[in-house]
Design a protein around this motif. Structure first.
Motif, PDB file in Angstrom:
ATOM      1  N   UNK A  21       0.816  -1.211   0.000  1.00  0.00           N
ATOM      2  CA  UNK A  21       0.000   0.000   0.000  1.00  0.00           C
ATOM      3  C   UNK A  21       0.851   1.264   0.000  1.00  0.00           C
ATOM      4  N   UNK A  22       1.882   1.288   0.846  1.00  0.00           N
ATOM      5  CA  UNK A  22       2.689   2.508   0.997  1.00  0.00           C
ATOM      6  C   UNK A  22       3.326   2.914  -0.320  1.00  0.00           C
ATOM      7  N   UNK A  23       3.896   1.973  -1.037  1.00  0.00           N
ATOM      8  CA  UNK A  23       4.563   2.302  -2.298  1.00  0.00           C
ATOM      9  C   UNK A  23       3.567   2.619  -3.417  1.00  0.00           C
ATOM     10  N   UNK A  24       2.288   2.300  -3.193  1.00  0.00           N
ATOM     11  CA  UNK A  24       1.260   2.562  -4.200  1.00  0.00           C
ATOM     12  C   UNK A  24       0.610   3.934  -3.999  1.00  0.00           C
TER      13      UNK A  24
ATOM     14  N   UNK B 130      -9.000  -0.386  -3.665  1.00  0.00           N
ATOM     15  CA  UNK B 130      -8.396  -1.396  -4.540  1.00  0.00           C
ATOM     16  C   UNK B 130      -6.940  -1.646  -4.174  1.00  0.00           C
ATOM     17  N   UNK B 131      -6.199  -0.592  -3.882  1.00  0.00           N
ATOM     18  CA  UNK B 131      -4.817  -0.780  -3.444  1.00  0.00           C
ATOM     19  C   UNK B 131      -4.770  -1.538  -2.120  1.00  0.00           C
ATOM     20  N   UNK B 132      -5.713  -1.234  -1.228  1.00  0.00           N
ATOM     21  CA  UNK B 132      -5.772  -1.933   0.051  1.00  0.00           C
ATOM     22  C   UNK B 132      -6.098  -3.407  -0.110  1.00  0.00           C
ATOM     23  N   UNK B 133      -7.033  -3.714  -1.016  1.00  0.00           N
ATOM     24  CA  UNK B 133      -7.370  -5.121  -1.270  1.00  0.00           C
ATOM     25  C   UNK B 133      -6.168  -5.866  -1.836  1.00  0.00           C
ATOM     26  N   UNK B 134      -5.424  -5.197  -2.720  1.00  0.00           N
ATOM     27  CA  UNK B 134      -4.218  -5.821  -3.249  1.00  0.00           C
ATOM     28  C   UNK B 134      -3.200  -6.098  -2.161  1.00  0.00           C
ATOM     29  N   UNK B 135      -3.078  -5.161  -1.226  1.00  0.00           N
ATOM     30  CA  UNK B 135      -2.136  -5.341  -0.115  1.00  0.00           C
ATOM     31  C   UNK B 135      -2.531  -6.544   0.742  1.00  0.00           C
ATOM     32  N   UNK B 136      -3.837  -6.721   0.955  1.00  0.00           N
ATOM     33  CA  UNK B 136      -4.311  -7.853   1.743  1.00  0.00           C
ATOM     34  C   UNK B 136      -4.040  -9.183   1.047  1.00  0.00           C
ATOM     35  N   UNK B 137      -3.974  -9.148  -0.273  1.00  0.00           N
ATOM     36  CA  UNK B 137      -3.728 -10.377  -1.029  1.00  0.00           C
ATOM     37  C   UNK B 137      -2.254 -10.775  -1.063  1.00  0.00           C
ATOM     38  N   UNK B 138      -1.372  -9.898  -0.584  1.00  0.00           N
ATOM     39  CA  UNK B 138       0.066 -10.185  -0.670  1.00  0.00           C
ATOM     40  C   UNK B 138       0.430 -11.504   0.032  1.00  0.00           C
ATOM     41  N   UNK B 139      -0.137 -11.730   1.207  1.00  0.00           N
ATOM     42  CA  UNK B 139       0.189 -12.954   1.947  1.00  0.00           C
ATOM     43  C   UNK B 139      -0.327 -14.194   1.234  1.00  0.00           C
ATOM     44  N   UNK B 140      -1.449 -14.057   0.541  1.00  0.00           N
ATOM     45  CA  UNK B 140      -2.022 -15.195  -0.177  1.00  0.00           C
ATOM     46  C   UNK B 140      -1.181 -15.545  -1.397  1.00  0.00           C
ATOM     47  N   UNK B 141      -0.558 -14.513  -1.988  1.00  0.00           N
ATOM     48  CA  UNK B 141       0.146 -14.697  -3.252  1.00  0.00           C
ATOM     49  C   UNK B 141       1.667 -14.727  -3.085  1.00  0.00           C
ATOM     50  N   UNK B 142       2.135 -15.265  -1.975  1.00  0.00           N
ATOM     51  CA  UNK B 142       3.582 -15.400  -1.786  1.00  0.00           C
ATOM     52  C   UNK B 142       4.165 -16.426  -2.753  1.00  0.00           C
ATOM     53  N   UNK B 143       3.393 -17.431  -3.073  1.00  0.00           N
ATOM     54  CA  UNK B 143       3.863 -18.449  -4.001  1.00  0.00           C
ATOM     55  C   UNK B 143       4.058 -17.837  -5.394  1.00  0.00           C
TER      56      UNK B 143
END
Length: 204
Positions: free
Chosen positions: A38-41, A163-176
């Protein structure tokens, strides 16, 4: 005459719906939130809102009539926008996986890049023209244009931030790496799909 309360509330709903629904900006912000956090976005978000504010003011102050007089300019703008969208889709598709250090490979879109994109974003033009043509009273017109642009900006910033916040929340899910690549390609395809109306009109 300034905007009545009823008209202002109706416009606020229009601004919310058009700002928070899917489109090129929100697709890119979702991908940026996943890849960069989020911060960099935040510069990307601010660039969208400020660039769109300037676009609404420009349309209200007569830019739309230029395209009516010279329709070829509008055609050129649309195809430049299409080419830039394809470039952005390519960048998203090839974004690197999120590393252990919490930073994705590459760089997020800059403030100036996001602001400039509004001028070639088809959805932004539709939103700006709709706001000016539908919700801006002629009496006290120039003051009303500024009010409309300002209210739109105030609603737009938190909307795109979702939308940026939702993407940030998905970061842990998309580590793979595999899931992140699949996500990035999906976002890229959504951007390309937003060009469908332009292609349909071109070949009809």
């Amino acid at each position: 005459m300034t905007l009545s309360l009823d008209l202002l509330l109706g416009f606020a709903l229009f601004a919310l719906v058009t700002s928070i629904t899917p489109g090129p900006n929100n697709t890119m912000l979702l991908a940026s939130g996943v890849n960069f956090g989020f911060h960099r976005t935040i510069p990307h978000m601010l660039g969208i809102t400020c660039g769109f504010f300037v676009l609404v003011v420009a349309v209200g102050f007569g830019l739309g009539t230029v395209f009516q007089t010279y329709p070829m300019l509008y055609t050129v703008l649309r195809y430049v926008g299409a080419a830039y969208l394809l470039y952005l889709a390519w960048k998203i598709a090839h974004s690197g996986p999120v590393a252990e250090g919490e930073q994705g490979e590459g760089k997020p879109i800059s403030y100036l890049g996001a602001a400039a994109f509004q001028w070639v974003n088809p959805k932004a033009w539709i939103m700006a023209i709709g706001a000016i043509s539908t919700y801006t009273p002629m009496q006290g017109y120039f003051t009303n244009v500024i009010v409309i642009a300002a209210v739109f900006a105030l609603i737009n910033l938190p909307s795109v931030g979702v939308w940026a916040g939702c993407g940030t929340l998905l970061r842990n899910v998309l580590r793979d790496r595999r899931w992140l690549r699949l996500f990035n390609w999906g976002m890229a395809l959504l951007l390309v799909a937003s060009l469908y109306p332009l292609l349909l009109e071109s070949f009809s």
